[in-house]
Design a protein around this motif. Structure first.
Motif, PDB file in Angstrom:
ATOM      1  N   ALA A  42       0.831  -1.207   0.000  1.00  0.00           N
ATOM      2  CA  ALA A  42       0.000   0.000   0.000  1.00  0.00           C
ATOM      3  C   ALA A  42       0.864   1.256   0.000  1.00  0.00           C
ATOM      4  O   ALA A  42       0.486   2.279  -0.576  1.00  0.00           O
ATOM      5  N   GLY A  43       2.031   1.166   0.617  1.00  0.00           N
ATOM      6  CA  GLY A  43       2.940   2.306   0.648  1.00  0.00           C
ATOM      7  C   GLY A  43       3.383   2.739  -0.734  1.00  0.00           C
ATOM      8  O   GLY A  43       3.742   3.895  -0.946  1.00  0.00           O
ATOM      9  N   HIS A  44       3.322   1.816  -1.663  1.00  0.00           N
ATOM     10  CA  HIS A  44       3.736   2.134  -3.030  1.00  0.00           C
ATOM     11  C   HIS A  44       2.591   2.707  -3.865  1.00  0.00           C
ATOM     12  O   HIS A  44       2.783   3.079  -5.008  1.00  0.00           O
ATOM     13  N   PHE A  45       1.395   2.706  -3.296  1.00  0.00           N
ATOM     14  CA  PHE A  45       0.239   3.209  -4.043  1.00  0.00           C
ATOM     15  C   PHE A  45      -0.446   4.309  -3.249  1.00  0.00           C
ATOM     16  O   PHE A  45      -1.407   4.056  -2.533  1.00  0.00           O
ATOM     17  N   PRO A  46       0.056   5.538  -3.369  1.00  0.00           N
ATOM     18  CA  PRO A  46      -0.481   6.675  -2.618  1.00  0.00           C
ATOM     19  C   PRO A  46      -1.964   6.895  -2.892  1.00  0.00           C
ATOM     20  O   PRO A  46      -2.701   7.371  -2.039  1.00  0.00           O
ATOM     21  N   GLY A  47      -2.391   6.558  -4.099  1.00  0.00           N
ATOM     22  CA  GLY A  47      -3.782   6.806  -4.452  1.00  0.00           C
ATOM     23  C   GLY A  47      -4.724   5.664  -4.141  1.00  0.00           C
ATOM     24  O   GLY A  47      -5.851   5.625  -4.626  1.00  0.00           O
ATOM     25  N   LEU A  48      -4.238   4.737  -3.330  1.00  0.00           N
ATOM     26  CA  LEU A  48      -5.094   3.588  -3.009  1.00  0.00           C
ATOM     27  C   LEU A  48      -5.040   3.291  -1.514  1.00  0.00           C
ATOM     28  O   LEU A  48      -4.028   3.518  -0.861  1.00  0.00           O
ATOM     29  N   VAL A  49      -6.146   2.798  -1.014  1.00  0.00           N
ATOM     30  CA  VAL A  49      -6.160   2.403   0.396  1.00  0.00           C
ATOM     31  C   VAL A  49      -5.941   0.899   0.496  1.00  0.00           C
ATOM     32  O   VAL A  49      -6.033   0.182  -0.499  1.00  0.00           O
ATOM     33  N   SER A  50      -5.667   0.452   1.680  1.00  0.00           N
ATOM     34  CA  SER A  50      -5.323  -0.953   1.892  1.00  0.00           C
ATOM     35  C   SER A  50      -6.385  -1.899   1.351  1.00  0.00           C
ATOM     36  O   SER A  50      -6.063  -2.955   0.801  1.00  0.00           O
ATOM     37  N   SER A  51      -7.617  -1.501   1.504  1.00  0.00           N
ATOM     38  CA  SER A  51      -8.707  -2.367   1.057  1.00  0.00           C
ATOM     39  C   SER A  51      -8.564  -2.705  -0.418  1.00  0.00           C
ATOM     40  O   SER A  51      -8.737  -3.850  -0.832  1.00  0.00           O
ATOM     41  N   GLY A  52      -8.218  -1.693  -1.176  1.00  0.00           N
ATOM     42  CA  GLY A  52      -8.050  -1.900  -2.604  1.00  0.00           C
ATOM     43  C   GLY A  52      -6.930  -2.884  -2.890  1.00  0.00           C
ATOM     44  O   GLY A  52      -7.081  -3.810  -3.688  1.00  0.00           O
ATOM     45  N   ILE A  53      -5.819  -2.675  -2.207  1.00  0.00           N
ATOM     46  CA  ILE A  53      -4.680  -3.578  -2.383  1.00  0.00           C
ATOM     47  C   ILE A  53      -5.099  -4.994  -2.024  1.00  0.00           C
ATOM     48  O   ILE A  53      -4.825  -5.951  -2.750  1.00  0.00           O
ATOM     49  N   SER A  54      -5.763  -5.100  -0.924  1.00  0.00           N
ATOM     50  CA  SER A  54      -6.207  -6.413  -0.445  1.00  0.00           C
ATOM     51  C   SER A  54      -7.092  -7.090  -1.484  1.00  0.00           C
ATOM     52  O   SER A  54      -6.988  -8.290  -1.733  1.00  0.00           O
ATOM     53  N   LYS A  55      -7.934  -6.294  -2.078  1.00  0.00           N
ATOM     54  CA  LYS A  55      -8.841  -6.818  -3.092  1.00  0.00           C
ATOM     55  C   LYS A  55      -8.062  -7.337  -4.304  1.00  0.00           C
ATOM     56  O   LYS A  55      -8.331  -8.437  -4.802  1.00  0.00           O
ATOM     57  N   HIS A  56      -7.127  -6.547  -4.737  1.00  0.00           N
ATOM     58  CA  HIS A  56      -6.305  -6.970  -5.871  1.00  0.00           C
ATOM     59  C   HIS A  56      -5.529  -8.231  -5.519  1.00  0.00           C
ATOM     60  O   HIS A  56      -5.418  -9.154  -6.319  1.00  0.00           O
ATOM     61  N   LEU A  57      -5.026  -8.244  -4.305  1.00  0.00           N
ATOM     62  CA  LEU A  57      -4.266  -9.406  -3.850  1.00  0.00           C
ATOM     63  C   LEU A  57      -5.157 -10.639  -3.859  1.00  0.00           C
ATOM     64  O   LEU A  57      -4.734 -11.740  -4.204  1.00  0.00           O
ATOM     65  N   MET A  58      -6.395 -10.433  -3.508  1.00  0.00           N
ATOM     66  CA  MET A  58      -7.343 -11.546  -3.505  1.00  0.00           C
ATOM     67  C   MET A  58      -7.515 -12.092  -4.913  1.00  0.00           C
ATOM     68  O   MET A  58      -7.528 -13.308  -5.130  1.00  0.00           O
ATOM     69  N   ALA A  59      -7.651 -11.185  -5.864  1.00  0.00           N
ATOM     70  CA  ALA A  59      -7.810 -11.598  -7.261  1.00  0.00           C
ATOM     71  C   ALA A  59      -6.569 -12.337  -7.742  1.00  0.00           C
ATOM     72  O   ALA A  59      -6.655 -13.384  -8.391  1.00  0.00           O
ATOM     73  N   LEU A  60      -5.435 -11.786  -7.375  1.00  0.00           N
ATOM     74  CA  LEU A  60      -4.163 -12.392  -7.753  1.00  0.00           C
ATOM     75  C   LEU A  60      -4.050 -13.789  -7.140  1.00  0.00           C
ATOM     76  O   LEU A  60      -3.585 -14.739  -7.776  1.00  0.00           O
ATOM     77  N   ARG A  61      -4.483 -13.877  -5.902  1.00  0.00           N
ATOM     78  CA  ARG A  61      -4.402 -15.147  -5.183  1.00  0.00           C
ATOM     79  C   ARG A  61      -5.359 -16.156  -5.793  1.00  0.00           C
ATOM     80  O   ARG A  61      -5.050 -17.333  -5.937  1.00  0.00           O
ATOM     81  N   ALA A  62      -6.543 -15.683  -6.170  1.00  0.00           N
ATOM     82  CA  ALA A  62      -7.532 -16.566  -6.786  1.00  0.00           C
ATOM     83  C   ALA A  62      -7.019 -17.135  -8.099  1.00  0.00           C
ATOM     84  O   ALA A  62      -7.329 -18.265  -8.470  1.00  0.00           O
ATOM     85  N   ALA A  63      -6.219 -16.338  -8.776  1.00  0.00           N
ATOM     86  CA  ALA A  63      -5.660 -16.792 -10.049  1.00  0.00           C
ATOM     87  C   ALA A  63      -4.395 -17.608  -9.833  1.00  0.00           C
ATOM     88  O   ALA A  63      -3.821 -18.138 -10.771  1.00  0.00           O
ATOM     89  N   GLY A  64      -3.976 -17.687  -8.568  1.00  0.00           N
ATOM     90  CA  GLY A  64      -2.805 -18.491  -8.263  1.00  0.00           C
ATOM     91  C   GLY A  64      -1.490 -17.810  -8.598  1.00  0.00           C
ATOM     92  O   GLY A  64      -0.443 -18.444  -8.599  1.00  0.00           O
ATOM     93  N   LEU A  65      -1.563 -16.504  -8.864  1.00  0.00           N
ATOM     94  CA  LEU A  65      -0.351 -15.801  -9.265  1.00  0.00           C
ATOM     95  C   LEU A  65       0.519 -15.397  -8.084  1.00  0.00           C
ATOM     96  O   LEU A  65       1.707 -15.135  -8.245  1.00  0.00           O
ATOM     97  N   VAL A  66      -0.107 -15.322  -6.913  1.00  0.00           N
ATOM     98  CA  VAL A  66       0.681 -15.019  -5.719  1.00  0.00           C
ATOM     99  C   VAL A  66       0.328 -16.010  -4.612  1.00  0.00           C
ATOM    100  O   VAL A  66      -0.751 -16.595  -4.597  1.00  0.00           O
ATOM    101  N   THR A  67       1.255 -16.171  -3.711  1.00  0.00           N
ATOM    102  CA  THR A  67       1.019 -17.047  -2.575  1.00  0.00           C
ATOM    103  C   THR A  67       1.023 -16.213  -1.308  1.00  0.00           C
ATOM    104  O   THR A  67       1.747 -15.222  -1.209  1.00  0.00           O
ATOM    105  N   ALA A  68       0.184 -16.596  -0.351  1.00  0.00           N
ATOM    106  CA  ALA A  68       0.102 -15.849   0.891  1.00  0.00           C
ATOM    107  C   ALA A  68       0.582 -16.729   2.042  1.00  0.00           C
ATOM    108  O   ALA A  68       0.144 -17.858   2.192  1.00  0.00           O
TER     109      ALA A  68
END
Lengths: 119, 119
Positions: A42-68
């Motif tokens: 989130a620190g790298h995205f001044p124009g976004l709040v954590s929720s947004g990042i989390s949401k994107h991360l969720m999509a990424l995770r759903a696609a298997g592109l990232v691991t948590a």
DNA sequence: GTAATGGATTACCAAGCGGTAAGGCATTGG
DNA sequence: CCAATGCCTTACCGCTTGGTAATCCATTAC
């Protein structure tokens, strides 16, 4: 839903996820830093709040592109390009005929990463 | 629009255009047949009318992924993967480190393509 | 134990985009 | 010449989805 780790990341899913610039940026950051938390991202995205990042991360995770990986109260995210390569591979191969140049560069990268003469 | 090569076919544009399955299918058809008209393309999409195809073609053309050649009253569309490779190349290279295995597979596919595996 | 921190989840809003429908222009054919 | 055909263009509709705000849960600190 969306609680599967989707072992079958289709080309369709791949491109849909990759379509968003923010998501590609996240992947980029992850590739560069190896592992990051939501807050760090989130620190790298001044124009976004954590929720947004989390949401994107969720999509990424759903696609298997990232691991948590949960570590205490934080969640460490890391890139998992295996799904990417699995989904992109066939697609890339299909356009092989149009890609001779690009493919050659790719092969060059694969067989000759460090240095050696012409680029 | 004479922007047949759109000097700035950014990775962003590329992925946005590629995000739509219909558009990838069109590219697919074009890659397979070499050259097609809107009507011929439309014949492959029972659930779409010509206008839709035309619209997608316009997007593809704006991204420089296809070229249009007017022939009489018809327009011949052909794939132009040069823009694709130009936009994808840098991106692919960025993830080279994560792709070693995939790269090897790619090499294998390049020399010994299995067959149609569209998902 | 309670308070504080950090992330995930949900609901909601707004913009973008895929698809359709209708209209117009250019080319071809009689 | 006029009629027909094929494609492109524009306007419009509805769905999907990015982004925010608010809430809840888990972990850590006191």
């Amino acid at each position: 839903m969306a609680d599967r780790d989707a072992p079958t990341t289709t080309t369709d899913d791949l491109f849909r996820v990759l379509a968003d610039p923010t998501r590609r940026r996240i992947l980029d950051l992850l590739a560069d830093h190896g592992t990051l938390t939501v807050g760090e991202l989130a620190g790298h995205f001044p124009g976004l709040v954590s929720s947004g990042i989390s949401k994107h991360l969720m999509a990424l995770r759903a696609a298997g592109l990232v691991t948590a990986t949960k570590q205490g109260r934080n969640q460490l995210y890391a890139i998992d390009a295996d799904a990417m390569s699995q989904a992109l591979g066939p697609w890339l191969a299909r356009y092989e005929a149009y890609w001779t140049g690009a493919l050659a560069r790719l092969r060059d990268l694969a067989v000759d990463p460090p240095h050696d003469g012409t680029a």
